[in-house]
Design an enzyme around this catalytic site. Structure first.
Site, mmCIF file in Angstrom:
data_model
loop_
_atom_site.group_PDB
_atom_site.id
_atom_site.type_symbol
_atom_site.label_atom_id
_atom_site.label_comp_id
_atom_site.label_asym_id
_atom_site.label_seq_id
_atom_site.Cartn_x
_atom_site.Cartn_y
_atom_site.Cartn_z
ATOM 1 N N HIS A 127 -2.737 7.855 6.474
ATOM 2 C CA HIS A 127 -1.764 8.539 6.057
ATOM 3 C C HIS A 127 -2.322 10.046 5.222
ATOM 4 O O HIS A 127 -1.373 10.942 5.516
ATOM 5 C CB HIS A 127 -0.977 7.870 5.001
ATOM 6 C CG HIS A 127 0.261 6.952 5.147
ATOM 7 N ND1 HIS A 127 1.218 7.579 5.812
ATOM 8 C CD2 HIS A 127 0.708 5.818 5.080
ATOM 9 C CE1 HIS A 127 2.208 6.620 6.148
ATOM 10 N NE2 HIS A 127 1.515 5.514 5.601
ATOM 11 N N GLN B 154 3.303 9.878 0.875
ATOM 12 C CA GLN B 154 4.389 9.260 1.173
ATOM 13 C C GLN B 154 5.499 9.433 -0.260
ATOM 14 O O GLN B 154 6.853 9.150 0.099
ATOM 15 C CB GLN B 154 4.418 7.662 1.245
ATOM 16 C CG GLN B 154 3.654 7.286 2.455
ATOM 17 C CD GLN B 154 3.435 5.696 2.401
ATOM 18 O OE1 GLN B 154 2.439 5.187 2.117
ATOM 19 N NE2 GLN B 154 4.200 5.205 3.243
ATOM 20 N N CYS C 93 5.646 0.286 7.624
ATOM 21 C CA CYS C 93 5.275 1.347 6.731
ATOM 22 C C CYS C 93 6.559 1.435 5.848
ATOM 23 O O CYS C 93 7.666 1.741 6.544
ATOM 24 C CB CYS C 93 4.858 2.522 7.662
ATOM 25 S SG CYS C 93 4.509 3.905 6.857
ATOM 26 N N LEU C 94 6.296 1.782 4.526
ATOM 27 C CA LEU C 94 7.450 2.193 3.587
ATOM 28 C C LEU C 94 8.259 3.502 4.384
ATOM 29 O O LEU C 94 9.384 3.974 3.996
ATOM 30 C CB LEU C 94 7.002 2.348 2.271
ATOM 31 C CG LEU C 94 6.608 0.967 1.745
ATOM 32 C CD1 LEU C 94 6.027 1.392 0.301
ATOM 33 C CD2 LEU C 94 7.645 0.149 1.626
ATOM 34 N N HIS D 127 -4.654 1.879 7.099
ATOM 35 C CA HIS D 127 -3.611 2.508 7.492
ATOM 36 C C HIS D 127 -3.274 3.535 6.242
ATOM 37 O O HIS D 127 -2.548 4.824 6.533
ATOM 38 C CB HIS D 127 -2.484 1.088 7.186
ATOM 39 C CG HIS D 127 -0.840 1.688 7.172
ATOM 40 N ND1 HIS D 127 0.160 1.226 8.122
ATOM 41 C CD2 HIS D 127 -0.240 2.372 6.313
ATOM 42 C CE1 HIS D 127 1.169 1.562 7.885
ATOM 43 N NE2 HIS D 127 1.190 2.615 6.914
ATOM 44 N N GLU D 128 -3.651 3.217 4.998
ATOM 45 C CA GLU D 128 -3.058 4.215 4.072
ATOM 46 C C GLU D 128 -4.297 5.523 4.309
ATOM 47 O O GLU D 128 -3.768 6.774 3.947
ATOM 48 C CB GLU D 128 -3.579 3.634 2.577
ATOM 49 C CG GLU D 128 -2.683 2.416 2.351
ATOM 50 C CD GLU D 128 -1.201 2.672 2.459
ATOM 51 O OE1 GLU D 128 -0.731 3.617 2.517
ATOM 52 O OE2 GLU D 128 -0.395 1.592 3.044
ATOM 53 N N GLY E 114 1.038 -1.184 0.087
ATOM 54 C CA GLY E 114 0.051 0.114 -0.105
ATOM 55 C C GLY E 114 0.792 1.217 -0.170
ATOM 56 O O GLY E 114 1.866 1.077 0.498
HETATM 57 ZN ZN LIG Z 1 2.349 3.510 5.676
#
Ligand SMILES: [Zn+2]
Length: 178
Positions: free
Chosen positions: A143, A51, A97-98, A139-140, A46
């Site tokens: 963000h 991000q 998380c990236l 989660h997304e 995701g």
């Molecule tokens: Zn994340």
């Protein structure tokens, strides 16, 4: 398409509230394709536009290969996603998380959600999700509101993570060990 740079802690942009998309056009589709390419390359399941430093309400998701590496890709693009309903039933999953590389922690969230969004053609859609898909969507969407999964941890744990990343940034890239 082009691979984009993923921003990481302590980049303050991660705390921005993303703006709604007003028009779904080719420029937006180009951004979404680049996001998907970036997500696959990371690799991740995701990615939110913020991000890659673009605070707009756009998310890419593909959970198809998480449990079965041989599964066909199933890319999904969500524009202006919004949680319409979440179950009282909760589930705990180890998340990463990236934008917070190499850190994982257990987070409790709703087990099921219903989400409204526009697809890549600008068509309104709804999805009802459970399992890993429900976790990824929550989660997304967090963000897009400047929220990170570490915000669900105790203050002590969260401060430790933030401090670690701030220190890494101060020290700069690790010297080469030759
Ligand atoms: Zn994340």
């Amino acid at each position: 398409m082009a691979k984009l740079d993923i921003i990481t802690l302590p980049d303050r942009k991660l705390r921005l509230k993303s703006a709604p998309v007003e028009r779904v056009d080719d420029d937006l589709r180009k951004l979404m394709d680049s996001m998907m390419e970036t997500m696959y390359a990371a690799p991740g399941i995701g990615l939110a536009a913020v991000q890659v430093g673009i605070p707009r309400r756009v998310v890419t998701v593909d959970v198809a290969q998480r449990e079965d590496e041989t599964a066909e890709p199933d890319p999904m693009f969500l524009i202006n996603p919004k949680i319409l309903w979440s179950s009282d039933e909760r589930t705990t999953t180890e998340e990463g998380c990236l934008s917070i590389p190499e850190y994982f922690a257990e987070v409790e969230r709703a087990a099921e959600v219903r989400v409204a969004y526009l697809d890549r053609d600008g068509k309104p859609r709804e999805i009802e999700a459970n399992g890993i898909m429900a976790v990824v969507l929550q989660h997304e969407i967090d963000h897009l509101d400047g929220k990170l999964f570490i915000d669900y941890l105790s203050k002590l744990k969260r401060d430790m993570v933030i401090k670690k990343f701030a220190k890494q940034q101060r020290l700069g890239p690790k010297p080469l060990a030759l």
